[in-house]
Design a protein around this motif. Structure first.
Motif, PDB file in Angstrom:
ATOM      1  N   GLU A 124      59.137  45.880 -29.979  1.00 38.05           N
ATOM      2  CA  GLU A 124      59.609  44.362 -29.634  1.00 38.05           C
ATOM      3  C   GLU A 124      59.799  44.420 -28.661  1.00 38.05           C
ATOM      4  O   GLU A 124      59.732  43.617 -27.437  1.00 38.05           O
ATOM      5  CB  GLU A 124      60.098  44.014 -30.520  1.00 38.05           C
ATOM      6  CG  GLU A 124      59.987  42.673 -30.636  1.00 38.05           C
ATOM      7  CD  GLU A 124      59.101  41.975 -30.376  1.00 38.05           C
ATOM      8  OE1 GLU A 124      59.219  40.715 -29.732  1.00 38.05           O
ATOM      9  OE2 GLU A 124      57.862  41.989 -31.116  1.00 38.05           O
ATOM     10  N   THR A 125      61.284  45.321 -28.012  1.00 36.51           N
ATOM     11  CA  THR A 125      61.789  45.402 -26.938  1.00 36.51           C
ATOM     12  C   THR A 125      61.483  46.308 -25.733  1.00 36.51           C
ATOM     13  O   THR A 125      61.853  45.257 -24.630  1.00 36.51           O
ATOM     14  CB  THR A 125      63.695  45.780 -27.307  1.00 36.51           C
ATOM     15  OG1 THR A 125      63.280  46.874 -27.375  1.00 36.51           O
ATOM     16  CG2 THR A 125      64.267  44.805 -28.525  1.00 36.51           C
ATOM     17  N   SER A 126      60.100  46.787 -25.767  1.00 35.22           N
ATOM     18  CA  SER A 126      59.174  47.326 -25.079  1.00 35.22           C
ATOM     19  C   SER A 126      58.427  46.758 -24.176  1.00 35.22           C
ATOM     20  O   SER A 126      57.891  47.529 -23.430  1.00 35.22           O
ATOM     21  CB  SER A 126      59.141  49.145 -25.550  1.00 35.22           C
ATOM     22  OG  SER A 126      60.658  49.883 -25.365  1.00 35.22           O
ATOM     23  N   GLY A 127      58.130  45.856 -25.125  1.00 38.48           N
ATOM     24  CA  GLY A 127      56.223  45.610 -25.012  1.00 38.48           C
ATOM     25  C   GLY A 127      55.422  46.021 -24.970  1.00 38.48           C
ATOM     26  O   GLY A 127      55.469  47.197 -25.820  1.00 38.48           O
ATOM     27  N   SER A 128      54.422  45.973 -25.009  1.00 40.14           N
ATOM     28  CA  SER A 128      53.066  46.680 -25.424  1.00 40.14           C
ATOM     29  C   SER A 128      53.277  48.027 -24.505  1.00 40.14           C
ATOM     30  O   SER A 128      53.738  48.289 -23.258  1.00 40.14           O
ATOM     31  CB  SER A 128      51.919  45.879 -24.394  1.00 40.14           C
ATOM     32  OG  SER A 128      51.449  44.645 -25.487  1.00 40.14           O
TER      33      SER A 128
ATOM     34  N   GLU B 142      71.020  41.344 -35.149  1.00 35.77           N
ATOM     35  CA  GLU B 142      72.508  40.816 -34.864  1.00 35.77           C
ATOM     36  C   GLU B 142      71.982  40.741 -33.213  1.00 35.77           C
ATOM     37  O   GLU B 142      71.928  39.920 -32.503  1.00 35.77           O
ATOM     38  CB  GLU B 142      73.485  40.580 -35.862  1.00 35.77           C
ATOM     39  CG  GLU B 142      73.075  39.582 -36.418  1.00 35.77           C
ATOM     40  CD  GLU B 142      72.344  37.774 -36.387  1.00 35.77           C
ATOM     41  OE1 GLU B 142      72.894  37.876 -35.179  1.00 35.77           O
ATOM     42  OE2 GLU B 142      71.269  37.120 -37.063  1.00 35.77           O
ATOM     43  N   LYS B 143      72.233  42.530 -33.062  1.00 34.49           N
ATOM     44  CA  LYS B 143      72.976  42.794 -31.869  1.00 34.49           C
ATOM     45  C   LYS B 143      72.285  42.432 -30.694  1.00 34.49           C
ATOM     46  O   LYS B 143      72.294  42.233 -29.889  1.00 34.49           O
ATOM     47  CB  LYS B 143      73.371  45.051 -31.818  1.00 34.49           C
ATOM     48  CG  LYS B 143      73.452  45.137 -30.867  1.00 34.49           C
ATOM     49  CD  LYS B 143      73.657  46.504 -30.694  1.00 34.49           C
ATOM     50  CE  LYS B 143      72.958  47.313 -30.823  1.00 34.49           C
ATOM     51  NZ  LYS B 143      73.304  48.720 -30.348  1.00 34.49           N
TER      52      LYS B 143
ATOM     53  N   GLY C 103      70.054  39.269 -26.130  1.00 39.66           N
ATOM     54  CA  GLY C 103      68.073  38.605 -24.984  1.00 39.66           C
ATOM     55  C   GLY C 103      67.701  39.182 -24.892  1.00 39.66           C
ATOM     56  O   GLY C 103      66.725  38.778 -24.381  1.00 39.66           O
ATOM     57  N   TRP C 104      67.776  40.438 -26.059  1.00 42.70           N
ATOM     58  CA  TRP C 104      66.591  41.362 -26.088  1.00 42.70           C
ATOM     59  C   TRP C 104      65.795  40.931 -26.859  1.00 42.70           C
ATOM     60  O   TRP C 104      64.411  41.510 -26.819  1.00 42.70           O
ATOM     61  CB  TRP C 104      66.811  43.056 -26.186  1.00 42.70           C
ATOM     62  CG  TRP C 104      68.279  43.205 -26.153  1.00 42.70           C
ATOM     63  CD1 TRP C 104      68.160  43.292 -24.606  1.00 42.70           C
ATOM     64  CD2 TRP C 104      68.982  44.620 -25.557  1.00 42.70           C
ATOM     65  NE1 TRP C 104      68.712  44.469 -23.604  1.00 42.70           N
ATOM     66  CE2 TRP C 104      69.219  45.019 -24.743  1.00 42.70           C
ATOM     67  CE3 TRP C 104      68.626  45.515 -27.271  1.00 42.70           C
ATOM     68  CZ2 TRP C 104      70.132  46.426 -24.813  1.00 42.70           C
ATOM     69  CZ3 TRP C 104      69.784  46.645 -27.117  1.00 42.70           C
ATOM     70  CH2 TRP C 104      70.417  46.879 -25.514  1.00 42.70           C
TER      71      TRP C 104
END
Length: 149
Positions: free
Chosen positions: A40-44, A138-139, A144-145
């Motif tokens: 999710e935080t890396s993107g595609s 939560e972290k 904001g990730w």
């Protein structure tokens, strides 16, 4: 699967809390993939390169690299052993990591050489996993990730 925030997580696997891997360990073979939070935080994911079959690795060694919309980086071995399988489908279509991280999106299998010792460094147990994942979600939101609804 357990829903935590906007994500579904398996609680019947092991987790490497430092590198963001899930691991299914059967005897001395570990199948490894990336957690939904990592994808999710890396993107595609657009490209992945992994070490060759038969490569002997030590925990912490580079086992490949990934490229995604928001991240480019090395994959570090979550344990020691020999690479016995690579997911050719992921090499051809890295987006499988995003669309089916616990299924078709697995990365590789490693025959572990320090099973008993290295399993101790992995997170296991449904309560432990749920507690860790809740704090991670939560972290990630606080930093904001993750998009917050």
């Amino acid at each position: 699967m357990k829903r935590i925030g906007d994500f579904n997580f398996r609680t019947d696997v092991y987790y490497d809390v430092n590198e963001g891997y899930w691991l299914v360990i059967t005897d001395d073979i570990a199948r490894i993939g990336l957690t939904p939070l990592v994808q999710e935080t890396s993107g595609s994911f657009v490209a992945i390169k992994m070490s060759n079959l038969g490569t002997e690795i030590t925990k912490g060694d580079s086992i490949g690299s990934i490229e995604a919309e928001k991240h480019v980086g090395h994959l570090k071995a979550p344990l020691s052993g020999t690479i016995t399988a690579l997911n050719e489908k992921v090499l051809e279509n890295p987006r499988l990591i995003n669309t089916d991280s616990y299924g078709k999106g697995w990365l590789m299998e490693i025959e572990m050489t320090n099973v008993d010792l290295e399993k101790k460094s992995l997170l296991t147990g449904e309560e432990n996993i749920i507690s860790w994942l809740k704090s991670e979600v939560e972290k990630y939101k606080e930093k904001g990730w993750l998009a917050t609804p």
